[in-house]
Enzyme design. Structure first.
Site, mmCIF file in Angstrom:
data_model
loop_
_atom_site.group_PDB
_atom_site.id
_atom_site.type_symbol
_atom_site.label_atom_id
_atom_site.label_comp_id
_atom_site.label_asym_id
_atom_site.label_seq_id
_atom_site.Cartn_x
_atom_site.Cartn_y
_atom_site.Cartn_z
ATOM 1 N N HIS A 365 40.492 93.594 -23.932
ATOM 2 C CA HIS A 365 41.143 93.437 -22.635
ATOM 3 C C HIS A 365 40.403 92.402 -21.783
ATOM 4 O O HIS A 365 41.036 91.597 -21.091
ATOM 5 C CB HIS A 365 41.173 94.773 -21.886
ATOM 6 C CG HIS A 365 41.891 95.851 -22.643
ATOM 7 N ND1 HIS A 365 41.857 97.177 -22.276
ATOM 8 C CD2 HIS A 365 42.681 95.801 -23.745
ATOM 9 C CE1 HIS A 365 42.578 97.887 -23.119
ATOM 10 N NE2 HIS A 365 43.078 97.087 -24.011
ATOM 11 N N ASP A 631 48.704 86.572 -34.243
ATOM 12 C CA ASP A 631 48.969 87.660 -35.185
ATOM 13 C C ASP A 631 49.503 87.138 -36.510
ATOM 14 O O ASP A 631 49.113 87.621 -37.578
ATOM 15 C CB ASP A 631 49.966 88.657 -34.577
ATOM 16 C CG ASP A 631 49.273 89.833 -33.900
ATOM 17 O OD1 ASP A 631 48.191 90.221 -34.374
ATOM 18 O OD2 ASP A 631 49.793 90.348 -32.908
ATOM 19 N N CYS A 678 53.538 79.876 -30.009
ATOM 20 C CA CYS A 678 52.755 80.410 -28.893
ATOM 21 C C CYS A 678 51.427 80.940 -29.423
ATOM 22 O O CYS A 678 51.403 81.716 -30.371
ATOM 23 C CB CYS A 678 53.537 81.528 -28.205
ATOM 24 S SG CYS A 678 52.603 82.392 -26.953
#
Length: 754
Positions: A365, A631, A678
Site C-alpha cells: 500500500h 500483473d 497500463c
C-alpha cells in the site's frame, strides 16, 4: 527472580554507574567495565567484543593479553563469540575447546581458560557485540551469573548508543551514527531526492539506563501500563471501528499482551535488578525481536510483531515522546521507517521529498501511495532504521534503489550532478507538453496518466497527458478504517471529473485482495493471494459492494460521459456478468429518476494470459481493453513481482512477451476494440517504443514519465524500430533490448536506459 539475584545485580550496576561517572575517554570506560565485571563474578577473564561491520573486534579485556585488544577480529558466526552474535543467545560451557564452533586465537592467550560464558550485547534486537567471562577451572556458570551478565550487556548497549565509549584516542571507537552508511534496496518509486532524515518512529535514547529506586521504577511502569491499557480500550471502543477485520484483531492482541502477567512479571524482574523501566521494556523487546527472526509461522510472527508494537507504545508513554508534530516536518524531509501504512503516509503527503523503508514490497500500500504522489521510494533498505537519526543528511536514488546516509562530499556532488541533469531534461519535456506524441513516420500515440488520489489531478494539465487512463478507486478505501458510503463516494468521483476539466477519466472498480487488503476486511488465508480471491472475483461474489460503487460512479458523473473498467478479468463470463451488473444499475438509476451519463463505455483489464484467447464475442462486447502490464507480465513468466529472486530474471522486451502483445493488439484491431497498455513499463521510453512497434497506440503511466516517452517517440521512425525488432526476433535472440538499444545509440535518440 530470587531476591538475592536482584540485590547482586543492583550492587554490580551501582559499581558500574560510579565507574562510568568518572572522567575518562571511551577506552578507559570499557576497561573499567571489564575490571568490575571480572571482580564481581569472580572471573579470571572478562572481555568486550564490539561489532564493526560484519566483524567482531576485541575492544577491552581483563585477563587476556593486552596486545590483542583492537587486533583480534573475527567474523560474525566465527568461533563461540561469533556464534553468540549470530544467534543472539548466550553460550556457556565447562570445556570451551571441545564446544561446537570453537575457534582459537593464539594472540589472546586464552588457551589457559576452559570455562566460557558469553551473552549478546543487544539493543532492540540489534546485536552490537558480545560480553564474555572465562575461568581456568571447569565451571558451571549459574543462571544468576548469566542473568547478571545479560543485565550488564544491556547497560553496555545503552551506553554505546549514547556514545559513552567514543573519544579522541586512536583506539577509541568512532561515534555512533556519524560515519557514512550505504544501503542497497529495491526500487519502489523512481526519482531522486536529497534531504534530511525524518524518522517515522524516532529512536528513544535513554540517558540513564540504571535506577537506584526499584520501587519508584516499578510505580512508573505500572502507571504507564495503566495508560497503555486505557489507550487500547479506548481504541477498541471507537465507534468508527468495524466489528471485525485486521485493525480489531491487532487491538485485541494488544489488549491481551497489555494484561499478560508473564510479560509484566519479566519487566518487573528487570527493574528489580537495577534497570530503569525504559531499559526493562527494551530488554524484553530485544528478546521478542530475536524470537521473531527465528519464527517462520506467519501467525506467530504477527503476534510477536503486535507485542513489539505494543512495547514501542509503552516506551513512548514512559519517556513522554511522540511523533513529530505536523509543523515540525523539516524542509526536504525524507521519511525513514521500518514500514508504514497508506493512511500514515498520506498524513505526510507531498511534504516529503523521498521515502526509505526497511521492509515493504513493490506492491505494498505504501508503494502504491508513493507512486501516486510521485515521491521517490526505496524499500528493503537493510538496517536503515538502526543507522539513521533525525536530521541526518541523506540521498535517495529511487532509479537505482540505493540510499546514501551521511554521504561523503564526493558522493553528494556526483548525486547532485545527476539531479541537475534530470532537472534539465524535465525542462526539455515541458516544452513538449502541448505537442502530440507523433513519430517521424507519422504514427500518433496517445499518452494518458495513472492516478489514485485527488492530489494527482492538478498535475494532469502540466504533464501533457490526454486524460486519466487508470484511476485506482481502491486507494480511497485503503486509507480509511470504515467503508466510504455511497453518497460520499459519489461526491468524491464528481470532484475527480471536475478536476479533470473535460478530459476523459477511466475508473477501475475496486481492485482489492492479494496485497491490497482493506483495513475493515478480514484477510483470506490463501496459499497464493496473487492468484486468489481478488478484484472482479471479490466484486462478483460480494455484489453489494460492487453495486454500491457502480451506483456512486453513475451518480458522480452527473450526466457526463463515464468510462468504467473491471480489473483482473480472466474469462468472458466474468466480464459479461460484471457488465450486466452495471447495465442493471443504470436502468435502476433511470427508474429512480436520477441523471445517468450521456455516454458510458465499459471495458476490462487484460491481466491474465487467458483473456487474450477469449472468444471473439468478448472483444466485440468490450468497449475498450486495458492491458495491465504489471500483473500480465508476472503471470506470463510465472515470476512473482514481489519475489526479488525471480522478478528481475525476465525482461519485458523478451521476444515471447513482445509476440504476445502483438497478438493482443492484432485481435483488438480485428474487432476495432481500442486497447491501451497500463503499467510501469509503459512509462519507460524504450519499452513504450517497443510496445508501439508491436501495434499498441495508447499508454497510461505516471505523469512524470509522459515527457520522456513523448520525447523519444517524436524522435524516431516507428517502422524502422519495427524492422530492428523483427530482425532480433528472427535471429533467435531472447530479448529485443540489445538490438533496440544499439539502434537508438546509433541514431543518438533521447532515451534513458533502466
Amino acid at each position: 527472580m530470587p531476591h538475592r539475584q536482584a540485590v547482586e545485580s543492583r550492587v554490580l550496576l551501582k559499581r558500574l554507574r560510579d565507574a562510568l561517572a568518572e572522567a575518562g575517554q571511551g577506552q578507559e570506560r570499557l576497561d573499567r567495565i571489564t575490571d568490575i565485571v571480572a571482580a564481581s563474578l569472580v572471573a579470571e577473564v572478562c572481555s568486550i567484543y564490539l561489532r564493526v561491520g560484519d566483524e567482531l573486534e576485541l575492544c577491552a579485556t581483563t585477563g587476556l593479553k593486552a596486545e590483542a585488544v583492537h587486533r583480534t577480529r573475527m567474523r560474525v558466526s566465527q568461533g563461540l563469540v561469533g556464534r553468540i552474535a549470530e544467534t543472539a543467545e548466550p553460550v556457556k560451557t565447562k570445556d570451551a575447546p571441545s564446544a561446537r564452533g570453537f575457534r582459537y586465537f593464539p594472540e589472546t592467550g586464552e588457551e589457559l581458560y576452559a570455562s566460557f560464558l558469553g551473552v549478546p550485547i543487544q539493543r532492540l534486537g540489534d546485536v552490537l557485540g558480545v560480553l564474555v567471562v572465562q575461568n581456568r577451572a571447569a565451571r558451571d556458570y549459574s543462571d544468576d551469573e548469566i542473568y547478571a551478565l545479560e543485565v550488564v550487556a544491556m547497560v553496555i548497549a545503552e551506553m554505546a548508543e549514547l556514545g559513552a565509549f567514543t573519544g579522541t584516542a586512536e583506539t577509541d571507537l568512532p561515534a555512533p551514527h556519524r560515519m557514512p552508511y550505504f544501503a542497497r534496496g529495491v526500487v519502489g518509486q523512481e526519482g531522486a531526492a536529497e534531504g534530511v532524515v525524518l524518522m517515522h518512529d524516532p529512536e528513544i535514547v535513554i540517558t540513564n539506563p540504571m535506577a537506584d529506586d526499584p520501587e519508584a521504577e516499578r510505580a512508573r511502569l505500572h502507571e504507564a501500563l495503566e495508560r497503555l491499557r486505557d489507550e487500547v480500550d479506548r481504541l477498541i471502543g471507537d465507534d468508527d471501528l468495524s466489528d471485525s477485520g485486521e485493525h480489531r484483531d491487532v487491538l485485541n492482541a494488544w489488549r491481551m499482551f497489555a494484561h499478560d502477567k508473564g510479560w509484566v512479571r519479566r519487566l518487573e524482574e528487570s527493574i528489580e535488578s537495577g534497570l530503569a523501566a525504559e531499559v526493562a521494556v527494551e530488554r524484553e523487546q530485544s528478546a521478542t525481536r530475536t524470537r521473531m527472526s527465528r519464527i517462520s509461522d506467519p501467525y506467530l510472527r504477527e503476534r510477536l510483531h503486535d507485542l513489539d508494537d505494543l512495547s514501542n507504545r509503552l516506551l513512548r508513554i514512559l519517556t513522554g515522546s511522540d511523533h513529530l508534530a505536523d509543523g515540525a516536518i523539516p524542509e526536504k524531509a525524507i521519511l525513514v521507517a521500518r514500514n508504514i501504512g497508506p493512511g500514515e503516509l498520506l498524513d505526510y503527503g507531498r511534504r516529503l521529498s523521498g521515502i526509505v523503508l526497511e521492509e515493504g514490497s513493490v506492491g505494498s500500500h505504501a508503494a502504491i501511495v508513493a507512486r501516486a504522489l510521485a515521491i521517490p521510494l526505496v524499500i528493503q533498505a537493510e538496517r536503515i532504521t538502526h543507522e539513521a537519526h533525525n536530521s541526518d543528511p541523506i540521498l535517495v536514488d529511487g532509479d537505482g534503489g540505493v540510499v546514501h546516509l551521511r554521504p561523503e562530499e564526493n558522493v553528494a556532488e556526483a548525486f547532485r550532478a545527476k539531479m541537475d541533469m534530470l532537472a534539465e531534461a524535465q525542462e526539455a519535456f515541458a516544452a513538449l507538453r502541448d505537442k502530440p506524441a507523433t513519430t517521424r513516420d507519422g504514427t500518433t500515440v496517445s499518452l494518458f496518466m495513472n492516478a489514485g488520489l485527488m492530489a494527482d489531478l492538478p498535475s494532469l494539465k502540466g504533464s501533457g497527458a490526454e486524460g486519466v487512463g487508470l484511476y485506482r478507486t481502491e486507494l480511497q478505501f485503503l486509507v480509511r478504517r470504515t467503508v466510504p458510503q455511497r453518497e460520499e463516494q459519489a461526491r468524491f468521483y464528481a470532484r475527480i471529473l471536475d478536476a479533470a476539466d473535460g478530459k476523459p477519466v477511466t475508473f477501475r472498480t475496486l481492485d482489492i485482495g492479494s496485497d491490497k487488503v482493506l483495513p475493515y476486511m478480514k484477510r483470506q488465508e490463501e496459499p497464493n493471494p496473487a492468484l486468489g480471491w481478488r478484484a472482479i472475483r471479490v466484486g462478483l461474489d460480494r455484489r453489494g459492494v460492487l453495486r454500491m460503487q457502480l451506483q456512486a460512479l453513475i451518480r458522480g458523473a452527473k450526466g457526463r460521459p463515464l468510462k468504467i473498467m473491471f480489473p483482473f478479468v480472466a474469462q468472458f463470463d466474468e466480464f459479461r456478468a460484471a457488465r450486466a451488473c452495471l447495465t442493471d444499475e443504470l436502468e435502476r438509476e433511470r427508474k429512480l429518476g436520477h441523471e445517468v451519463p450521456e455516454n458510458i463505455e465499459i471495458g476490462a483489464m487484460l491481466e491474465t494470459p487467458s483473456l487474450a484467447f477469449a472468444p471473439d464475442q468478448f472483444f466485440q462486447l468490450a468497449d475498450f481493453i486495458s492491458i495491465g502490464g504489471n500483473d500480465l507480465k508476472q503471470f506470463f513468466f510465472a515470476a512473482d513481482r514481489e519475489n526479488e529472486l525471480v522478478r528481475r530474471r525476465y525482461d519485458t522486451l523478451n521476444v515471447s512477451f513482445m509476440s504476445f502483445l502483438e497478438l493482443i493488439a492484432r485481435r483488438c484491431d480485428e474487432h476495432r476494440t481500442p486497447v491501451s497498455f497500463c503499467g510501469e513499463d509503459a512509462g519507460r521510453p524504450m519499452e513504450a517504443l517497443a510496445f508501439a512497434a508491436m501495434g499498441l497506440r495508447q499508454f497510461s503511466m505516471r505523469g512524470a514519465s509522459i515527457g520522456p516517452v513523448k520525447h523519444l517517440l517524436r524522435s524516431v521512425d516507428l517502422s524502422e524500430a519495427r524492422r530492428i525488432i523483427d530482425q532480433a526476433r528472427a535471429s533467435g535472440s531472447q530479448s529485443v533490448r540489445p538490438a533496440l538499444q544499439g539502434w537508438l545509440d546509433t541514431i543518438d535518440a533521447p532515451y534513458i536506459s533502466k
